[in-house]
Design a protein around this motif. Structure first.
Motif, PDB file in Angstrom:
ATOM      1  N   SER A  99     128.265  61.209  10.299  1.00  0.00           N
ATOM      2  CA  SER A  99     127.930  59.958   9.609  1.00  0.00           C
ATOM      3  C   SER A  99     127.801  58.782  10.575  1.00  0.00           C
ATOM      4  O   SER A  99     127.147  57.783  10.267  1.00  0.00           O
ATOM      5  N   HIS A 100     128.398  58.903  11.759  1.00  0.00           N
ATOM      6  CA  HIS A 100     128.335  57.822  12.752  1.00  0.00           C
ATOM      7  C   HIS A 100     127.033  57.840  13.550  1.00  0.00           C
ATOM      8  O   HIS A 100     126.702  56.869  14.239  1.00  0.00           O
ATOM      9  N   VAL A 101     126.297  58.946  13.474  1.00  0.00           N
ATOM     10  CA  VAL A 101     125.074  59.087  14.266  1.00  0.00           C
ATOM     11  C   VAL A 101     123.956  58.270  13.625  1.00  0.00           C
ATOM     12  O   VAL A 101     123.821  58.228  12.406  1.00  0.00           O
ATOM     13  N   GLY A 102     123.149  57.636  14.477  1.00  0.00           N
ATOM     14  CA  GLY A 102     122.020  56.877  13.970  1.00  0.00           C
ATOM     15  C   GLY A 102     121.995  55.442  14.443  1.00  0.00           C
ATOM     16  O   GLY A 102     121.084  54.695  14.108  1.00  0.00           O
ATOM     17  N   HIS A 103     123.010  55.072  15.221  1.00  0.00           N
ATOM     18  CA  HIS A 103     123.083  53.684  15.692  1.00  0.00           C
ATOM     19  C   HIS A 103     122.940  53.579  17.208  1.00  0.00           C
ATOM     20  O   HIS A 103     123.048  52.491  17.771  1.00  0.00           O
ATOM     21  N   GLY A 104     122.711  54.727  17.864  1.00  0.00           N
ATOM     22  CA  GLY A 104     122.573  54.705  19.318  1.00  0.00           C
ATOM     23  C   GLY A 104     121.210  54.229  19.764  1.00  0.00           C
ATOM     24  O   GLY A 104     120.250  54.215  18.992  1.00  0.00           O
ATOM     25  N   PRO A 107     117.140  57.721  20.614  1.00  0.00           N
ATOM     26  CA  PRO A 107     116.985  58.596  19.444  1.00  0.00           C
ATOM     27  C   PRO A 107     117.059  60.080  19.786  1.00  0.00           C
ATOM     28  O   PRO A 107     117.530  60.880  18.976  1.00  0.00           O
ATOM     29  N   ILE A 108     116.613  60.467  20.965  1.00  0.00           N
ATOM     30  CA  ILE A 108     116.660  61.885  21.334  1.00  0.00           C
ATOM     31  C   ILE A 108     118.105  62.322  21.555  1.00  0.00           C
ATOM     32  O   ILE A 108     118.486  63.443  21.197  1.00  0.00           O
ATOM     33  N   ALA A 109     118.919  61.448  22.114  1.00  0.00           N
ATOM     34  CA  ALA A 109     120.345  61.755  22.248  1.00  0.00           C
ATOM     35  C   ALA A 109     120.994  61.887  20.877  1.00  0.00           C
ATOM     36  O   ALA A 109     121.893  62.715  20.677  1.00  0.00           O
ATOM     37  N   GLU A 110     120.542  61.093  19.914  1.00  0.00           N
ATOM     38  CA  GLU A 110     121.064  61.180  18.558  1.00  0.00           C
ATOM     39  C   GLU A 110     120.670  62.518  17.918  1.00  0.00           C
ATOM     40  O   GLU A 110     121.477  63.158  17.238  1.00  0.00           O
ATOM     41  N   VAL A 111     119.416  62.941  18.130  1.00  0.00           N
ATOM     42  CA  VAL A 111     118.965  64.238  17.619  1.00  0.00           C
ATOM     43  C   VAL A 111     119.802  65.355  18.236  1.00  0.00           C
ATOM     44  O   VAL A 111     120.192  66.314  17.559  1.00  0.00           O
ATOM     45  N   ARG A 112     120.093  65.223  19.524  1.00  0.00           N
ATOM     46  CA  ARG A 112     120.910  66.244  20.212  1.00  0.00           C
ATOM     47  C   ARG A 112     122.285  66.367  19.566  1.00  0.00           C
ATOM     48  O   ARG A 112     122.780  67.471  19.334  1.00  0.00           O
ATOM     49  N   GLU A 113     122.909  65.220  19.254  1.00  0.00           N
ATOM     50  CA  GLU A 113     124.238  65.259  18.643  1.00  0.00           C
ATOM     51  C   GLU A 113     124.180  65.889  17.250  1.00  0.00           C
ATOM     52  O   GLU A 113     125.060  66.668  16.873  1.00  0.00           O
ATOM     53  N   LEU A 114     123.147  65.570  16.480  1.00  0.00           N
ATOM     54  CA  LEU A 114     122.989  66.167  15.161  1.00  0.00           C
ATOM     55  C   LEU A 114     122.799  67.680  15.268  1.00  0.00           C
ATOM     56  O   LEU A 114     123.398  68.449  14.511  1.00  0.00           O
ATOM     57  N   PHE A 146     117.652  67.068   7.223  1.00  0.00           N
ATOM     58  CA  PHE A 146     116.297  67.111   7.760  1.00  0.00           C
ATOM     59  C   PHE A 146     115.750  65.701   7.912  1.00  0.00           C
ATOM     60  O   PHE A 146     115.139  65.342   8.932  1.00  0.00           O
ATOM     61  N   ASP A 147     115.992  64.872   6.905  1.00  0.00           N
ATOM     62  CA  ASP A 147     115.502  63.495   6.928  1.00  0.00           C
ATOM     63  C   ASP A 147     116.192  62.683   8.019  1.00  0.00           C
ATOM     64  O   ASP A 147     115.548  61.856   8.677  1.00  0.00           O
ATOM     65  N   ARG A 148     117.485  62.920   8.227  1.00  0.00           N
ATOM     66  CA  ARG A 148     118.207  62.154   9.248  1.00  0.00           C
ATOM     67  C   ARG A 148     117.687  62.462  10.645  1.00  0.00           C
ATOM     68  O   ARG A 148     117.585  61.566  11.493  1.00  0.00           O
ATOM     69  N   VAL A 149     117.375  63.726  10.897  1.00  0.00           N
ATOM     70  CA  VAL A 149     116.773  64.065  12.195  1.00  0.00           C
ATOM     71  C   VAL A 149     115.408  63.393  12.305  1.00  0.00           C
ATOM     72  O   VAL A 149     115.066  62.808  13.344  1.00  0.00           O
ATOM     73  N   GLY A 150     114.633  63.444  11.242  1.00  0.00           N
ATOM     74  CA  GLY A 150     113.312  62.822  11.255  1.00  0.00           C
ATOM     75  C   GLY A 150     113.360  61.322  11.457  1.00  0.00           C
ATOM     76  O   GLY A 150     112.484  60.747  12.129  1.00  0.00           O
ATOM     77  N   ARG A 151     114.373  60.667  10.899  1.00  0.00           N
ATOM     78  CA  ARG A 151     114.493  59.217  11.070  1.00  0.00           C
ATOM     79  C   ARG A 151     114.624  58.827  12.535  1.00  0.00           C
ATOM     80  O   ARG A 151     114.085  57.802  12.971  1.00  0.00           O
ATOM     81  N   GLU A 152     115.355  59.659  13.284  1.00  0.00           N
ATOM     82  CA  GLU A 152     115.486  59.371  14.716  1.00  0.00           C
ATOM     83  C   GLU A 152     114.136  59.498  15.413  1.00  0.00           C
ATOM     84  O   GLU A 152     113.799  58.698  16.297  1.00  0.00           O
ATOM     85  N   LEU A 153     113.346  60.473  15.019  1.00  0.00           N
ATOM     86  CA  LEU A 153     112.045  60.673  15.654  1.00  0.00           C
ATOM     87  C   LEU A 153     111.037  59.611  15.252  1.00  0.00           C
ATOM     88  O   LEU A 153     110.051  59.381  15.959  1.00  0.00           O
ATOM     89  N   MET A 154     111.275  58.944  14.135  1.00  0.00           N
ATOM     90  CA  MET A 154     110.405  57.834  13.734  1.00  0.00           C
ATOM     91  C   MET A 154     110.511  56.672  14.719  1.00  0.00           C
ATOM     92  O   MET A 154     109.625  55.805  14.750  1.00  0.00           O
ATOM     93  N   ALA A 166     108.351  68.467  15.576  1.00  0.00           N
ATOM     94  CA  ALA A 166     109.570  68.357  16.370  1.00  0.00           C
ATOM     95  C   ALA A 166     110.809  68.677  15.538  1.00  0.00           C
ATOM     96  O   ALA A 166     111.694  69.428  15.983  1.00  0.00           O
ATOM     97  N   VAL A 167     110.901  68.107  14.331  1.00  0.00           N
ATOM     98  CA  VAL A 167     112.051  68.399  13.468  1.00  0.00           C
ATOM     99  C   VAL A 167     112.101  69.884  13.140  1.00  0.00           C
ATOM    100  O   VAL A 167     113.169  70.520  13.196  1.00  0.00           O
ATOM    101  N   SER A 168     110.956  70.465  12.816  1.00  0.00           N
ATOM    102  CA  SER A 168     110.897  71.883  12.478  1.00  0.00           C
ATOM    103  C   SER A 168     111.330  72.751  13.654  1.00  0.00           C
ATOM    104  O   SER A 168     112.039  73.748  13.476  1.00  0.00           O
ATOM    105  N   ALA A 169     110.913  72.380  14.858  1.00  0.00           N
ATOM    106  CA  ALA A 169     111.266  73.151  16.048  1.00  0.00           C
ATOM    107  C   ALA A 169     112.771  73.085  16.309  1.00  0.00           C
ATOM    108  O   ALA A 169     113.406  74.103  16.624  1.00  0.00           O
ATOM    109  N   VAL A 170     113.343  71.892  16.182  1.00  0.00           N
ATOM    110  CA  VAL A 170     114.787  71.739  16.403  1.00  0.00           C
ATOM    111  C   VAL A 170     115.578  72.551  15.376  1.00  0.00           C
ATOM    112  O   VAL A 170     116.509  73.286  15.717  1.00  0.00           O
TER     113      VAL A 170
END
Length: 251
Positions: A99-104, A107-114, A146-154, A166-170
């Protein structure tokens, strides 16, 4: 005749045959067992974690909940729906843990943590991959993840199609590796007859015993295979995937 995962029409009555996915049904003069959908799904996940998909039967689940098999049908219409909801329950735990992810700033580091959190929750659950993100309307947590990962890529300079790819691949990488790592070890390792280190050493020896001319790469990485750490290898593969994403986005 009543099977392990079904209740006969005769024993359940006409009103029980009108099912609504995931919803409790009430009818005049009848009381349902005092479970809840969350309790049913939580115990289903516990059974799956203990014995895999084969261990999840309505009879075993009813015994854990302290009710009859028919009471499970107040909440789910089939074993498939129960497995779908169990997979989504696991994703709910991942959402809470991240829940803390999304404020870094990255964004790629955030996707990695997720992705790492998703892997940690699924690596010992090979049953989950087949039921993750089914298009049945029962998996809101999976869609949210799925949406949270996508939000980072936006936040990256990518087209919508590139973001989807990208989301699908991850997701595919995490689920695929987790399912592979989560497979049961050979019976002799599982029951302790052969220690893990001994099994790995024997496997390495079997590789080296093969013709090096026919299997040059296997010979080349035999020592690395014997010494590698699964979680470390997962992160290395994830970093390769994310490095390509970073290059594509020019980040």
């Amino acid at each position: 005749m009543t099977t392990d995962d079904e209740v006969s029409d005769a024993s359940r009555g006409p009103a029980d045959l009108v099912r609504r996915r995931g919803g409790g049904r009430r009818q005049s003069g009848r009381q349902r067992s005092s479970h809840s959908l969350d309790a049913v799904v939580s115990e289903a996940v516990a059974l799956l974690d203990e014995g895999g998909e084969a261990a999840l039967t309505f009879r075993a689940l009813a015994a854990r909940l302290g009710g009859g098999v028919g009471s499970i049908y107040w909440y789910v219409s089939s074993k498939d729906e129960l497995l779908e909801r169990a997979a989504d329950h696991v994703l709910g735990g991942v959402l809470t843990a991240t829940s803390h992810v999304g404020h870094g700033k990255d964004p790629i580091a955030e996707v990695r943590e997720l992705a790492i959190a998703f892997y940690a929750a699924t690596v010992n659950r090979p049953w989950l991959g087949a039921y993750f993100l089914q298009d049945t309307g029962t998996q809101t947590n999976g869609l949210m993840f799925f949406d949270r990962v996508g939000r980072e890529l936006m936040r990256l300079d990518l087209t919508p199609r590139q973001q989807l790819d990208a989301v699908s691949a991850v997701m595919a990488y995490v689920v695929g590796v987790a399912a592979d790592r989560g497979q049961d070890p050979p019976p002799e390792v599982r029951d302790g007859t052969v220690p893990v280190d001994e099994f790995v050493s024997e496997f390495r020896a079997s590789i080296l015993a093969m013709d090096e001319h026919d299997f040059p790469f296997l010979h080349h990485i035999a020592d690395e295979f014997a010494a590698h750490d699964d979680a470390e290898q997962f992160r290395a593969g994830l970093d390769l995937l994310l490095a390509g994403l970073r290059q594509q986005a020019g980040a």
